[in-house]
Design an enzyme around this catalytic site. Structure first.
Site, PDB file in Angstrom:
ATOM      1  N   LYS A 284       1.114  -1.242  -0.105  1.00  0.00           N
ATOM      2  CA  LYS A 284       0.004  -0.071   0.066  1.00  0.00           C
ATOM      3  C   LYS A 284       0.843   1.225  -0.113  1.00  0.00           C
ATOM      4  O   LYS A 284       1.857   1.268   0.605  1.00  0.00           O
ATOM      5  CB  LYS A 284      -0.906   0.050   1.304  1.00  0.00           C
ATOM      6  CG  LYS A 284      -2.103  -1.032   1.357  1.00  0.00           C
ATOM      7  CD  LYS A 284      -2.897  -0.715   2.628  1.00  0.00           C
ATOM      8  CE  LYS A 284      -3.740  -1.907   2.629  1.00  0.00           C
ATOM      9  NZ  LYS A 284      -4.807  -1.762   1.596  1.00  0.00           N
ATOM     10  N   ARG A 358      -9.915 -11.899   1.742  1.00  0.00           N
ATOM     11  CA  ARG A 358     -10.663 -12.856   1.105  1.00  0.00           C
ATOM     12  C   ARG A 358     -10.052 -14.314   1.115  1.00  0.00           C
ATOM     13  O   ARG A 358     -10.635 -15.330   1.237  1.00  0.00           O
ATOM     14  CB  ARG A 358     -11.182 -12.730  -0.211  1.00  0.00           C
ATOM     15  CG  ARG A 358      -9.933 -12.434  -1.192  1.00  0.00           C
ATOM     16  CD  ARG A 358     -10.376 -11.482  -2.451  1.00  0.00           C
ATOM     17  NE  ARG A 358     -10.469 -10.154  -2.012  1.00  0.00           N
ATOM     18  CZ  ARG A 358     -11.098  -9.204  -3.045  1.00  0.00           C
ATOM     19  NH1 ARG A 358     -11.156  -9.366  -4.280  1.00  0.00           N
ATOM     20  NH2 ARG A 358     -11.055  -8.046  -2.612  1.00  0.00           N
TER      21      ARG A 358
HETATM   22  N1  BES Z   1      -8.004  -4.115   4.564  1.00  0.00           N
HETATM   23  C1  BES Z   1      -8.175  -3.693   3.356  1.00  0.00           C
HETATM   24  C2  BES Z   1      -9.753  -2.821   3.026  1.00  0.00           C
HETATM   25  C3  BES Z   1      -9.838  -1.733   3.991  1.00  0.00           C
HETATM   26  C4  BES Z   1      -9.376  -0.347   3.336  1.00  0.00           C
HETATM   27  C5  BES Z   1     -10.230  -1.677   5.027  1.00  0.00           C
HETATM   28  C6  BES Z   1      -9.495   1.025   3.878  1.00  0.00           C
HETATM   29  C7  BES Z   1     -10.280  -0.636   5.932  1.00  0.00           C
HETATM   30  C8  BES Z   1      -9.970   0.741   5.284  1.00  0.00           C
HETATM   31  C9  BES Z   1      -8.168  -4.934   2.237  1.00  0.00           C
HETATM   32  O1  BES Z   1      -7.218  -5.916   2.510  1.00  0.00           O
HETATM   33  C10 BES Z   1      -7.855  -4.371   0.961  1.00  0.00           C
HETATM   34  O2  BES Z   1      -6.589  -3.831   0.816  1.00  0.00           O
HETATM   35  N2  BES Z   1      -8.443  -4.334  -0.150  1.00  0.00           N
HETATM   36  C11 BES Z   1      -8.409  -4.078  -1.689  1.00  0.00           C
HETATM   37  C12 BES Z   1      -8.763  -4.902  -2.380  1.00  0.00           C
HETATM   38  C13 BES Z   1      -8.191  -4.720  -3.936  1.00  0.00           C
HETATM   39  C14 BES Z   1      -6.752  -5.064  -3.958  1.00  0.00           C
HETATM   40  C15 BES Z   1      -8.937  -5.793  -4.824  1.00  0.00           C
HETATM   41  C16 BES Z   1      -8.984  -2.460  -1.697  1.00  0.00           C
HETATM   42  O3  BES Z   1      -9.970  -2.347  -1.292  1.00  0.00           O
HETATM   43  O4  BES Z   1      -8.308  -1.651  -2.246  1.00  0.00           O
HETATM   44 MN    MN Z   2      -5.447  -5.350   1.932  1.00  0.00          MN
END
Ligand code: BES
Ligand code: MN
Ligand code: ZN
Length: 510
Positions: A284, A358
């Site tokens: 990230k 997931r």
């Molecule tokens: N933990 C994150 C989602 C999240 C984002 C929770 C902001 C709380 C606040 C999750 O693991 C994630 O990174 N999801 C990605 C998925 C994508 C790579 C398909 C997302 O939502 O960008």
């Molecule tokens: Mn994630």
């Protein structure tokens, strides 16, 4: 923690450091709410006028302190806003002329926050039923929460409100007593979950989370089994291992079992427990990982709900599954392009290591399905897309059963947790087709929250009723505190899970 007591004493005669009253928004200015008649009398019937002069309108979230006149034992009166006076005819409201439980819960929370450091406060808010006692009790105990474990010099040296005494609630009334006990159990477990979410990720990793669960399980009669990395490898949990393999802190799968000898139904709760989500090799960017200690909020909610069900002795079997891992980049981490062999036997091509939730949930859902519970509910901070769709206070509900999704939405409403039903459109499935494996862990960007839900659905056992709560928005409050919700971990979805267990125990569930 703040103590919760009930008293039949009058608001004017009870010895306390402050007395809390409700003030609503009337057509011609603020109106003092029922429960505060004795306090208003001490003001010569002019409390509403005094409050109006001080600028109070009765709006929700408002708190106005007034020195008490002679005739009151408490030196201070705190008026908290209740919003519009409930309408007896308004169909949008309950229509019964009574304040909604969530209104009372929030107002009590505001009062508890404002009264931090005060020894004892009497709550003279409107109580018409035992449910109101529970709501006000929960609001007071949740609003008094503060997370100070990591402050060498406490930011707020005052400490929390010492004791909340609810007036208008009868300590000898069975229903009122039970409501207060429920409020204490629910609020204590929500506050414990908040602590877990707020604990920094260098202190809370999968092993230490499992240790906390083991200790709490012992205390409350919940059986706890922990699968460590060796047991996970032996069992073939490729999803959980694949996410955890890049971290120095290895993953865990924790099973919590609460059973009741007369239970007729069983529920399984599954929680996403990423103790830190860096994104992994698909790292990230800065600005997106500072709050990612919150990515275990689903597991914390499941943990809290199972312990609460045990504390309340609900006549239902509840199993909690905590899928715990730390998502880190390293030389041993899963790479985009790797294929994982999941617990269910399916293979997954990992296209983005940041779509890790997931993967751990898929294994836990497949494992939970083996016991064929009457329903499975998973809770997860799963997608930024769900936050885009619903904002930061509302969670999304997806399900393979429309009636169950509707029921969960109603339950969430009932306990004051904002939520909204979301679909699982079949056309989004093809975006996850993989040339190499059975499925990819990513699909179309549009509708990303629903894509994640569709992925999970594939790992739920045939014929099992399942719902997925995406709490990415409401799990962690990055803004200022409001109502009974503090900054940071909130304890989202716990009351919904507990109420589902209560309903299932009462035989209200299909
Ligand atoms: N933990 C994150 C989602 C999240 C984002 C929770 C902001 C709380 C606040 C999750 O693991 C994630 O990174 N999801 C990605 C998925 C994508 C790579 C398909 C997302 O939502 O960008
Ligand atoms: Mn994630
Ligand atoms: Zn995540």
């Amino acid at each position: 923690m703040t103590a919760l007591t009930l008293s039949t004493a009058g608001a004017a005669t009870l010895r306390a450091d402050a007395v809390v009253v409700g003030v609503a928004k009337g057509a011609k200015g603020p109106v003092v709410a029922p429960g505060a008649e004795a306090v208003d009398k001490a003001f010569g019937g002019k409390l509403a006028a005094v409050l109006e002069t001080l600028g109070a309108t009765g709006a929700e979230g408002e708190a106005t302190k007034v020195p008490a006149p002679a005739g009151l034992k408490a030196p201070v009166v705190l008026a908290v806003g209740l919003g519009a006076v409930p309408d007896k005819t308004d169909a949008g409201d309950a229509g019964d002329g009574e304040y909604a439980e969530e209104t009372l819960r929030r107002a009590a929370g505001v009062a508890a926050r404002v009264l931090a450091g005060v020894k004892k406060a009497a709550f003279a808010l409107p109580v018409t039923a035992a449910e109101d006692v529970q709501a006000i009790g929960e609001g007071a105990l949740l609003g008094a929460y503060a997370f100070t474990a990591f402050q060498a010099v406490p930011k707020d040296a005052k400490g929390p409100l010492g004791e909340a005494t609810l007036l208008g609630a009868k300590p000898r009334d069975k229903a009122h007593k039970a409501a207060a006990e429920r409020a204490v159990a629910v609020a204590e477990e929500i506050n414990r979950a908040r602590d877990l979410v707020n604990t920094p990720p260098n202190e809370l990793n999968p092993a230490s989370f499992a240790a906390v669960a083991t200790a709490a399980g012992k205390e409350h009669g919940v059986k706890v089994q922990v699968l460590d990395e060796k047991a996970l490898a032996k069992g073939g949990f490729g999803g959980i291992l694949g996410v955890g393999v890049g971290s120095e802190a290895p993953p865990r799968l924790v099973k919590l079992s609460y059973t009741h000898s007369k239970a007729e139904k069983s529920l399984a709760f599954v929680g996403k427990g990423i103790t830190y989500d860096s994104g992994g090799i698909s790292l990230k960017p800065a600005g997106h990982n500072e709050t990612m200690k919150c990515d275990m909020a689903g597991a914390a909610a499941v943990f809290a709900a199972v312990v609460t069900a045990a504390r309340l002795g609900l006549r239902v079997n509840v199993t909690g599954w905590l899928a715990l891992a730390e998502n880190m980049p390293s030389g041993s981490a899963t790479r985009p392009g790797d294929v994982l062999r999941m617990y269910s036997g399916k293979t997954v091509e990992v296209l983005n290591t940041d779509a890790e939730g997931r993967l751990v949930l898929a294994d836990a859902l497949a494992k939970a399905s083996e016991e064929t519970p009457d329903a499975i509910v998973d809770v997860a901070t799963l997608t930024g897309a769900m936050m885009m769709a619903l904002g930061s206070r509302t969670f999304g509900i997806m399900s393979n059963d429309d009636a169950f999704r509707t029921e969960l939405h109603e339950i969430a409403e009932e306990v004051g947790e904002p939520s909204w039903p979301m679909p699982l459109p079949a056309d989004l499935r093809k975006g996850m087709d993989s040339p190499t494996a059975d499925i990819a862990n990513m699909g179309e960007r549009m509708g990303g929250g629903l894509v994640a839900g569709l992925f999970l659905k594939e790992f739920v056992g045939e014929g099992i009723t399942w719902a997925h709560l995406d709490i990415a928005g409401p799990a962690f409050n990055e803004a200022g505190p409001f109502g009974y919700t503090p900054k940071g971990g909130t304890g989202s979805a716990i009351r919904t899970l507990v109420r589902l267990a209560e309903r299932t125990a009462d035989g209200d569930l299909g």
